[in-house]
Design a protein around this motif. Sequence first.
Motif, PDB file in Angstrom:
ATOM      1  N   PHE A  15       0.901  -1.159  -0.191  1.00 44.89           N
ATOM      2  CA  PHE A  15      -0.077  -0.083   0.022  1.00 44.89           C
ATOM      3  C   PHE A  15       0.901   1.341   0.083  1.00 44.89           C
ATOM      4  O   PHE A  15       0.691   1.962  -0.998  1.00 44.89           O
ATOM      5  CB  PHE A  15      -1.038  -0.032   1.244  1.00 44.89           C
ATOM      6  N   ILE A  16       1.669   1.510   0.893  1.00 40.36           N
ATOM      7  CA  ILE A  16       2.503   2.527   1.124  1.00 40.36           C
ATOM      8  C   ILE A  16       3.614   2.623   0.157  1.00 40.36           C
ATOM      9  O   ILE A  16       3.887   3.614  -0.328  1.00 40.36           O
ATOM     10  CB  ILE A  16       3.009   2.929   2.571  1.00 40.36           C
TER      11      ILE A  16
ATOM     12  N   ASP B 164       9.841  -7.324  -3.474  1.00 39.72           N
ATOM     13  CA  ASP B 164       8.554  -7.803  -2.605  1.00 39.72           C
ATOM     14  C   ASP B 164       8.440  -9.080  -2.822  1.00 39.72           C
ATOM     15  O   ASP B 164       8.255  -9.599  -3.873  1.00 39.72           O
ATOM     16  CB  ASP B 164       7.661  -6.786  -3.116  1.00 39.72           C
TER      17      ASP B 164
ATOM     18  N   CYS C 253       3.664 -11.236  -0.393  1.00 34.26           N
ATOM     19  CA  CYS C 253       2.764 -12.087   0.784  1.00 34.26           C
ATOM     20  C   CYS C 253       1.793 -11.126   1.203  1.00 34.26           C
ATOM     21  O   CYS C 253       0.790 -11.716   1.577  1.00 34.26           O
ATOM     22  CB  CYS C 253       3.633 -12.443   2.019  1.00 34.26           C
ATOM     23  N   ASN C 254       1.493 -10.121   0.836  1.00 34.83           N
ATOM     24  CA  ASN C 254       0.329  -9.259   1.228  1.00 34.83           C
ATOM     25  C   ASN C 254       0.143  -8.069   0.367  1.00 34.83           C
ATOM     26  O   ASN C 254      -0.105  -6.799   0.399  1.00 34.83           O
ATOM     27  CB  ASN C 254       0.620  -8.441   2.584  1.00 34.83           C
ATOM     28  N   SER C 255       0.448  -8.627  -1.121  1.00 37.40           N
ATOM     29  CA  SER C 255       0.383  -7.410  -2.283  1.00 37.40           C
ATOM     30  C   SER C 255       0.166  -8.342  -3.621  1.00 37.40           C
ATOM     31  O   SER C 255       0.402  -9.396  -3.461  1.00 37.40           O
ATOM     32  CB  SER C 255       1.556  -6.406  -2.041  1.00 37.40           C
TER      33      SER C 255
ATOM     34  N   ASP D 252      12.493 -12.399  -1.410  1.00 42.21           N
ATOM     35  CA  ASP D 252      12.152 -12.449   0.235  1.00 42.21           C
ATOM     36  C   ASP D 252      13.380 -11.435   0.717  1.00 42.21           C
ATOM     37  O   ASP D 252      14.535 -11.667   0.364  1.00 42.21           O
ATOM     38  CB  ASP D 252      12.027 -13.373   0.889  1.00 42.21           C
ATOM     39  N   ILE D 253      13.308 -10.613   1.901  1.00 40.83           N
ATOM     40  CA  ILE D 253      14.265  -9.902   2.428  1.00 40.83           C
ATOM     41  C   ILE D 253      15.035 -10.779   3.164  1.00 40.83           C
ATOM     42  O   ILE D 253      16.223 -10.388   3.929  1.00 40.83           O
ATOM     43  CB  ILE D 253      14.043  -8.407   3.293  1.00 40.83           C
TER      44      ILE D 253
ATOM     45  N   PHE E  95      10.105  -0.611   3.323  1.00 42.21           N
ATOM     46  CA  PHE E  95       8.576  -0.836   3.920  1.00 42.21           C
ATOM     47  C   PHE E  95       8.456  -2.450   4.392  1.00 42.21           C
ATOM     48  O   PHE E  95       7.405  -2.789   4.986  1.00 42.21           O
ATOM     49  CB  PHE E  95       7.698  -0.616   2.687  1.00 42.21           C
TER      50      PHE E  95
ATOM     51  N   LYS F  86       2.212  -6.671   9.162  1.00 46.64           N
ATOM     52  CA  LYS F  86       1.799  -5.464   9.837  1.00 46.64           C
ATOM     53  C   LYS F  86       0.193  -5.593  10.381  1.00 46.64           C
ATOM     54  O   LYS F  86      -0.420  -4.541  11.018  1.00 46.64           O
ATOM     55  CB  LYS F  86       1.630  -4.084   8.922  1.00 46.64           C
TER      56      LYS F  86
ATOM     57  N   ASN G  40      10.160 -12.279  10.605  1.00 47.00           N
ATOM     58  CA  ASN G  40      10.061 -11.533   9.254  1.00 47.00           C
ATOM     59  C   ASN G  40      10.410 -10.027   9.496  1.00 47.00           C
ATOM     60  O   ASN G  40      11.315  -9.746   8.777  1.00 47.00           O
ATOM     61  CB  ASN G  40       8.477 -11.538   8.792  1.00 47.00           C
TER      62      ASN G  40
ATOM     63  N   TYR H 208       3.615  -6.759  16.902  1.00 48.57           N
ATOM     64  CA  TYR H 208       3.865  -6.128  15.717  1.00 48.57           C
ATOM     65  C   TYR H 208       4.464  -4.683  16.316  1.00 48.57           C
ATOM     66  O   TYR H 208       5.691  -4.282  15.739  1.00 48.57           O
ATOM     67  CB  TYR H 208       2.543  -5.739  14.933  1.00 48.57           C
TER      68      TYR H 208
ATOM     69  N   LYS I 279       8.615  -2.857  15.519  1.00 45.50           N
ATOM     70  CA  LYS I 279       8.708  -1.571  15.358  1.00 45.50           C
ATOM     71  C   LYS I 279       9.747  -1.042  16.437  1.00 45.50           C
ATOM     72  O   LYS I 279      10.658  -0.245  16.044  1.00 45.50           O
ATOM     73  CB  LYS I 279       7.521  -0.581  14.977  1.00 45.50           C
TER      74      LYS I 279
HETATM   75  P1  NAD Z   1       1.545  -3.595   2.946  1.00 45.41           P
HETATM   76  O1  NAD Z   1       1.403  -5.108   3.627  1.00 45.41           O
HETATM   77  O2  NAD Z   1       0.832  -3.258   1.973  1.00 45.41           O
HETATM   78  O3  NAD Z   1       3.119  -3.564   2.407  1.00 45.41           O
HETATM   79  C1  NAD Z   1       4.210  -4.161   3.006  1.00 45.41           C
HETATM   80  C2  NAD Z   1       4.877  -5.035   1.811  1.00 45.41           C
HETATM   81  O4  NAD Z   1       5.915  -5.666   2.235  1.00 45.41           O
HETATM   82  C3  NAD Z   1       3.843  -6.233   1.286  1.00 45.41           C
HETATM   83  O5  NAD Z   1       3.840  -5.861  -0.084  1.00 45.41           O
HETATM   84  C4  NAD Z   1       4.548  -7.500   1.546  1.00 45.41           C
HETATM   85  O6  NAD Z   1       4.134  -8.271   0.451  1.00 45.41           O
HETATM   86  C5  NAD Z   1       5.983  -6.999   1.602  1.00 45.41           C
HETATM   87  N1  NAD Z   1       6.701  -8.050   2.707  1.00 45.41           N
HETATM   88  C6  NAD Z   1       6.535  -8.311   3.772  1.00 45.41           C
HETATM   89  N2  NAD Z   1       7.432  -9.158   4.302  1.00 45.41           N
HETATM   90  C7  NAD Z   1       8.132  -9.345   3.291  1.00 45.41           C
HETATM   91  C8  NAD Z   1       9.605 -10.086   3.274  1.00 45.41           C
HETATM   92  N3  NAD Z   1       9.815 -10.707   4.197  1.00 45.41           N
HETATM   93  N4  NAD Z   1      10.109  -9.998   1.863  1.00 45.41           N
HETATM   94  C9  NAD Z   1       9.852  -9.051   0.902  1.00 45.41           C
HETATM   95  N5  NAD Z   1       8.656  -8.473   1.036  1.00 45.41           N
HETATM   96  C10 NAD Z   1       7.764  -8.463   2.298  1.00 45.41           C
HETATM   97  O7  NAD Z   1       1.658  -2.470   4.129  1.00 45.41           O
HETATM   98  P2  NAD Z   1       1.650  -1.167   4.118  1.00 45.41           P
HETATM   99  O8  NAD Z   1       0.598  -0.675   4.678  1.00 45.41           O
HETATM  100  O9  NAD Z   1       2.210  -0.427   2.910  1.00 45.41           O
HETATM  101  O10 NAD Z   1       2.986  -0.833   5.132  1.00 45.41           O
HETATM  102  C11 NAD Z   1       4.275  -0.545   4.750  1.00 45.41           C
HETATM  103  C12 NAD Z   1       5.109  -0.534   6.053  1.00 45.41           C
HETATM  104  O11 NAD Z   1       4.798   0.711   6.787  1.00 45.41           O
HETATM  105  C13 NAD Z   1       5.088  -1.630   7.150  1.00 45.41           C
HETATM  106  O12 NAD Z   1       6.466  -1.808   7.649  1.00 45.41           O
HETATM  107  C14 NAD Z   1       4.462  -1.332   8.024  1.00 45.41           C
HETATM  108  O13 NAD Z   1       4.595  -1.941   9.266  1.00 45.41           O
HETATM  109  C15 NAD Z   1       4.343   0.287   8.319  1.00 45.41           C
HETATM  110  N6  NAD Z   1       3.422   0.839   8.667  1.00 45.41           N
HETATM  111  C16 NAD Z   1       2.289   0.865   8.127  1.00 45.41           C
HETATM  112  C17 NAD Z   1       1.024   1.592   8.675  1.00 45.41           C
HETATM  113  C18 NAD Z   1      -0.158   1.439   8.211  1.00 45.41           C
HETATM  114  O14 NAD Z   1      -1.248   1.661   8.933  1.00 45.41           O
HETATM  115  N7  NAD Z   1      -0.559   0.992   6.916  1.00 45.41           N
HETATM  116  C19 NAD Z   1       1.388   2.506   9.797  1.00 45.41           C
HETATM  117  C20 NAD Z   1       2.495   2.553  10.292  1.00 45.41           C
HETATM  118  C21 NAD Z   1       3.604   2.064   9.777  1.00 45.41           C
END
Ligand code: NAD
Length: 338
Positions: A11-12, A31, A34-36, A58-59, A80, A84, A99, A149, A153
């Motif tokens: 998302f972000i 990426d 896993c969530n996109s 994967d990271i 990112f 989450k 993770n 979670y 952070k």
């Molecule tokens: P999101 O789940 O949409 O994006 C995270 C991405 O990371 C996903 O595309 C997922 O597939 C990928 N991912 C997860 N684990 C991975 C791994 N081991 N290797 C490679 N890719 C991996 O979440 P978001 O809302 O876009 O959030 C992005 C970041 O911002 C996250 O770290 C989240 O914790 C942080 N954050 C989000 C929010 C919120 O409310 N959305 C608020 C504060 C902080």
Amino acid sequence: MKILVTGGAGFIGSHTCVELMNAGHEVVVIDNLCNSSEKSMERVKEITGKDLAFYKGDILDRDCLNTIFTEHKIDAVIHFAGLKAVGESVYKPWEYYNNNITGTLTLTDVMRAHDVKNLIFSSSATVYGDPAEIPITENCPKGKCTNPYGWTKSMLEQILTDLHTADNSWNVILLRYFNPIGAHPTGLMGEDPNGIPNNLMPYITQVAIGKLPELGIFGNDYDTPDGTCIRDYIHVCDLATGHVAALKKIEEKAGLCIYNLGTGVGYSVLDVVNNFMEATGVNVAYSMKPRREGDVPQCYSSAQKAKEELGWEAKYGIKEMCRDSWNWQTKNPNGYKD
Ligand code: NAD
Ligand code: WQD
């Protein structure tokens, strides 16, 4: 600059890719999806008219990271990638610590092996716990997190701070996001939660479109003007430009910096529902429910430091956030799924 964006399909991350590319940076994404969906990457290209390099990986996979740093001369990493879901982290703590923490340790180890020591990290207002002051400045002490979670952070902030303390050639920017909502104004990108959403805005849009019967408002007996919890909602495109601003700080070799990314304005749950109905003209059925465990009554930022030091501030208001969330929902009723 050439930027590695971990979690860039999310998302972000996807919105940040657009703003980075519009600002003239080159983007490489890793990426594991896993969530996109990889479709978000196509949308980034469609919006910007530019190309990016995408690695499905994967990271935690050192070899994959090594390949990327060998094939590209990366200047900075925006990190990112992470799990989450707050509730899920309570019953899958090992998966979250592995993770998010092992993933970041692997990433930073490979970064230093390739002498790339510029990092922007996605942190969260959750590190303040039940905040000791409102509005929350960056000087507010970190608090007790209510779930694994949040602890990932908080711990990662400490780990990255210690990394910089031991080796000052690291430039680390910790960005504490408040509540990101909204979507790209084109309606081509937005938040695509799996299953029933946990967060307020996707729940509202799914009620509005008829996928869910009604919104439950978790508690109306808080010590706030209307009794519902207050949060600092920020448009995801504003959050994205915050990263572009942070990159300038990295170029100045600023060392370790911490910034809140919020609007500085708090809205209650009822404010959000009412603004959504006014902005879209669509009714949202709701009823009052008991408090949700772990919720704090109020959480909103002081956005002063980012304004002064990054020259960044949020431009979108709550009505635009609601409008763009709804635009995304109506144009993509099933998100990126067919
Ligand atoms: P999101 O789940 O949409 O994006 C995270 C991405 O990371 C996903 O595309 C997922 O597939 C990928 N991912 C997860 N684990 C991975 C791994 N081991 N290797 C490679 N890719 C991996 O979440 P978001 O809302 O876009 O959030 C992005 C970041 O911002 C996250 O770290 C989240 O914790 C942080 N954050 C989000 C929010 C919120 O409310 N959305 C608020 C504060 C902080
Ligand atoms: C907002 C308000 C709910 C859903 C979470 C994480 C935080 C950060 C951002 C990552 C609260 C109320 C919600 C619903 C409701 N993420 N609500 N009915 O909890 O402020 O923050 O996302 O770092 O760590 O905890 O966001 O959108 O879940 O809730 O009444 O169906 O809406 O109680 O007051 P939250 P949220």
